[in-house]
Design a protein around this motif. Structure first.
Motif, PDB file in Angstrom:
ATOM      1  N   ASN A  62       0.831  -1.215   0.000  1.00 26.66           N
ATOM      2  CA  ASN A  62       0.000   0.000   0.000  1.00 26.66           C
ATOM      3  C   ASN A  62       0.864   1.263   0.000  1.00 26.66           C
ATOM      4  O   ASN A  62       0.859   2.014   0.992  1.00 26.66           O
ATOM      5  CB  ASN A  62      -0.940  -0.002   1.206  1.00 26.66           C
ATOM      6  N   PRO A  63       1.627   1.512  -1.060  1.00 28.26           N
ATOM      7  CA  PRO A  63       2.516   2.681  -1.088  1.00 28.26           C
ATOM      8  C   PRO A  63       1.757   3.977  -0.779  1.00 28.26           C
ATOM      9  O   PRO A  63       0.652   4.216  -1.293  1.00 28.26           O
ATOM     10  CB  PRO A  63       3.034   2.694  -2.532  1.00 28.26           C
ATOM     11  N   GLY A  64       2.350   4.795   0.094  1.00 21.24           N
ATOM     12  CA  GLY A  64       1.775   6.097   0.424  1.00 21.24           C
ATOM     13  C   GLY A  64       0.750   6.083   1.524  1.00 21.24           C
ATOM     14  O   GLY A  64       0.278   7.146   1.944  1.00 21.24           O
ATOM     15  N   ARG A  65       0.372   4.904   2.025  1.00 16.28           N
ATOM     16  CA  ARG A  65      -0.637   4.843   3.084  1.00 16.28           C
ATOM     17  C   ARG A  65      -0.044   4.244   4.351  1.00 16.28           C
ATOM     18  O   ARG A  65       0.955   3.523   4.312  1.00 16.28           O
ATOM     19  CB  ARG A  65      -1.843   4.003   2.633  1.00 16.28           C
ATOM     20  N   LEU A  66      -0.677   4.559   5.456  1.00 14.15           N
ATOM     21  CA  LEU A  66      -0.233   4.052   6.760  1.00 14.15           C
ATOM     22  C   LEU A  66      -1.385   3.301   7.427  1.00 14.15           C
ATOM     23  O   LEU A  66      -2.560   3.673   7.255  1.00 14.15           O
ATOM     24  CB  LEU A  66       0.225   5.201   7.654  1.00 14.15           C
ATOM     25  N   PRO A  67      -1.085   2.304   8.209  1.00 19.58           N
ATOM     26  CA  PRO A  67       0.257   1.740   8.401  1.00 19.58           C
ATOM     27  C   PRO A  67       0.762   1.057   7.130  1.00 19.58           C
ATOM     28  O   PRO A  67      -0.025   0.538   6.347  1.00 19.58           O
ATOM     29  CB  PRO A  67       0.063   0.733   9.530  1.00 19.58           C
ATOM     30  N   ALA A  68       2.090   1.104   6.946  1.00 22.65           N
ATOM     31  CA  ALA A  68       2.682   0.475   5.775  1.00 22.65           C
ATOM     32  C   ALA A  68       2.506  -1.029   5.869  1.00 22.65           C
ATOM     33  O   ALA A  68       2.725  -1.627   6.920  1.00 22.65           O
ATOM     34  CB  ALA A  68       4.161   0.823   5.682  1.00 22.65           C
ATOM     35  N   LEU A  69       2.074  -1.637   4.797  1.00 22.99           N
ATOM     36  CA  LEU A  69       1.812  -3.070   4.765  1.00 22.99           C
ATOM     37  C   LEU A  69       2.828  -3.738   3.829  1.00 22.99           C
ATOM     38  O   LEU A  69       2.902  -3.402   2.644  1.00 22.99           O
ATOM     39  CB  LEU A  69       0.383  -3.339   4.269  1.00 22.99           C
ATOM     40  N   TYR A  70       3.617  -4.656   4.388  1.00 19.85           N
ATOM     41  CA  TYR A  70       4.677  -5.313   3.616  1.00 19.85           C
ATOM     42  C   TYR A  70       4.409  -6.818   3.518  1.00 19.85           C
ATOM     43  O   TYR A  70       3.776  -7.418   4.393  1.00 19.85           O
ATOM     44  CB  TYR A  70       6.040  -5.112   4.286  1.00 19.85           C
ATOM     45  N   THR A  71       4.935  -7.397   2.447  1.00 24.14           N
ATOM     46  CA  THR A  71       4.895  -8.852   2.261  1.00 24.14           C
ATOM     47  C   THR A  71       6.280  -9.297   1.790  1.00 24.14           C
ATOM     48  O   THR A  71       6.996  -8.540   1.124  1.00 24.14           O
ATOM     49  CB  THR A  71       3.819  -9.239   1.223  1.00 24.14           C
ATOM     50  N   PRO A  72       6.687 -10.505   2.142  1.00 26.46           N
ATOM     51  CA  PRO A  72       8.032 -10.953   1.735  1.00 26.46           C
ATOM     52  C   PRO A  72       8.153 -11.278   0.255  1.00 26.46           C
ATOM     53  O   PRO A  72       9.255 -11.394  -0.265  1.00 26.46           O
ATOM     54  CB  PRO A  72       8.260 -12.210   2.575  1.00 26.46           C
ATOM     55  N   SER A  73       7.026 -11.429  -0.453  1.00 22.72           N
ATOM     56  CA  SER A  73       7.093 -11.766  -1.869  1.00 22.72           C
ATOM     57  C   SER A  73       5.849 -11.245  -2.563  1.00 22.72           C
ATOM     58  O   SER A  73       4.722 -11.540  -2.138  1.00 22.72           O
ATOM     59  CB  SER A  73       7.205 -13.274  -2.060  1.00 22.72           C
ATOM     60  N   SER A  74       6.042 -10.479  -3.645  1.00 29.94           N
ATOM     61  CA  SER A  74       4.894  -9.930  -4.363  1.00 29.94           C
ATOM     62  C   SER A  74       4.144 -11.009  -5.125  1.00 29.94           C
ATOM     63  O   SER A  74       2.994 -10.819  -5.510  1.00 29.94           O
ATOM     64  CB  SER A  74       5.366  -8.841  -5.345  1.00 29.94           C
ATOM     65  N   THR A  75       4.796 -12.162  -5.354  1.00 29.05           N
ATOM     66  CA  THR A  75       4.141 -13.229  -6.113  1.00 29.05           C
ATOM     67  C   THR A  75       3.205 -14.064  -5.253  1.00 29.05           C
ATOM     68  O   THR A  75       2.285 -14.700  -5.758  1.00 29.05           O
ATOM     69  CB  THR A  75       5.207 -14.165  -6.735  1.00 29.05           C
ATOM     70  N   ALA A  76       3.469 -14.097  -3.937  1.00 28.11           N
ATOM     71  CA  ALA A  76       2.592 -14.863  -3.027  1.00 28.11           C
ATOM     72  C   ALA A  76       2.469 -14.103  -1.714  1.00 28.11           C
ATOM     73  O   ALA A  76       3.065 -14.476  -0.699  1.00 28.11           O
ATOM     74  CB  ALA A  76       3.162 -16.261  -2.804  1.00 28.11           C
TER      75      ALA A  76
END
Length: 343
Positions: A62-76
């Motif tokens: 979610n670029p530009g939004r908070l809280p930032a949400l990350y995943t270890p792999s964009s494919t899964a």
């Protein structure tokens, strides 16, 4: 900037986050720790690592939004972590940029190496291609075309050695003797000036200086120089030398139109006279003279009257070895040849 440099101000950086192991799992509070190439989720009670992510593969959902949400792999993107700490978010992005820049360096290096290789190839073409085309023009030139090149060289040679001697009776003698002496298609011409021997020009064209005719007791010395000129250099080689002097554009014109520019050989005749006469290996001469019943001594002594520099050639004289000497010309033919430049 390397990832290590990027982390200078973020050493031992940790922040709270909300981690979900899989989409149907509940959110779990964790401590997020950023390293040079990893993002680690730890249990805040036991400091036990729960998950390790490779920073280069981490993707923000979610670029530009908070809280930032990350995943270890964009494919899964099954596993996620939410982070609100601005400093931690900045650290992750800073390290990712540094890693990306570091990985791009080999690519840039390959680009530089590839560019350099292309430049080297282009430079090679610039220096190699013209001579390759000239060599091709010399190689494919048919006999008539090569003869025209030789006549162009002869025309320039006449500026320094004088106009070709045209007395008919003398030229008839040369035309009569040339097939047996140097070849059926050969053409022998005589110029008034001294050439210090015979010269082979493109198109099986040979040039003699009249000094070999007026100062010698017989035709043997001149005949020997003509044979030596034939053995010293091949026709394709003298054609190539002439076309290199003429240059690329003249050679291309010869290949496409069959003719040379009028001034293509300008200066070549003078350069030839200034250089040494091409001479073959002395050991190759006696076997070439013997079938004609020709003595090597007159030729040798025309080069060095003392005989010191050409003693092996004198000692290997076929006539001394028992070969029957031939009468190259009658007295009348020899006299006509000597007078080719008269009148």
């Amino acid at each position: 900037m390397t990832s290590s440099t990027a982390l200078t101000e973020f050493q031992r950086l940790e922040a709270q986050g909300s981690w979900r192991e899989r989409p149907d799992a509940r959110l779990r509070e964790v401590i997020v720790s950023v390293g040079e190439a990893t993002l680690t989720m730890m249990d805040p009670k036991s400091d036990r690592p729960l998950s390790h992510w490779s920073l280069p593969a981490v993707t923000r959902l979610n670029p530009g939004r908070l809280p930032a949400l990350y995943t270890p792999s964009s494919t899964a993107p099954d596993e996620t972590v939410e982070i609100e700490d601005p400093l931690m978010i900045e650290a992750i992005e800073r390290v990712q940029r540094a890693i990306a820049a570091h990985r791009a360096t080999p690519g840039r290096l390959r680009g530089v190496v590839t560019g350099a290789a292309v430049l080297v190839m282009l430079a090679g073409l610039v220096f190699w291609l013209p001579d390759a085309l000239i060599r091709h023009a010399a190689r494919i030139a048919p006999p008539a075309q090569a003869r025209n090149v030789g006549l162009s060289v002869l025309a320039d040679l006449e500026r320094s050695a004088g106009a070709v001697c045209r007395r008919t009776s003398g030229q008839q003698v040369l035309d009569w003797m040339s097939p047996d002496l140097i070849g059926a298609d050969a053409l022998i011409q005589v110029v008034p000036g001294p050439l210090n021997g015979a010269r082979r020009l493109p198109g099986d064209l040979y040039v003699l200086g009249s000094d070999l005719l007026t100062t010698a007791p017989g035709p043997e010395a001149a005949a020997g120089h003509l044979i030596a000129a034939r053995l010293a250099v091949e026709d394709k080689a003298v054609t190539l030398d002439a076309l290199r002097h003429a240059g690329l554009m003249a050679s291309l014109r010869l290949m496409t139109l069959g003719t040379l520019p009028r001034d293509a050989m300008e200066g070549l005749g003078e350069a030839m006279l200034a250089g040494p006469v091409p001479r073959p290996d002395l050991a190759a001469l006696p076997p070439a003279f013997a079938p004609l019943g020709l003595s090597t001594e007159p030729y040798a002594r025309s080069i060095d009257p003392t005989g010191a520099a050409v003693l092996p050639l004198i000692e290997a004289d076929p006539i001394r070895a028992g070969v029957e000497p031939a009468d190259l010309l009658t007295d009348a033919q020899w006299l006509a040849l000597q007078q080719i430049c008269a009148g």
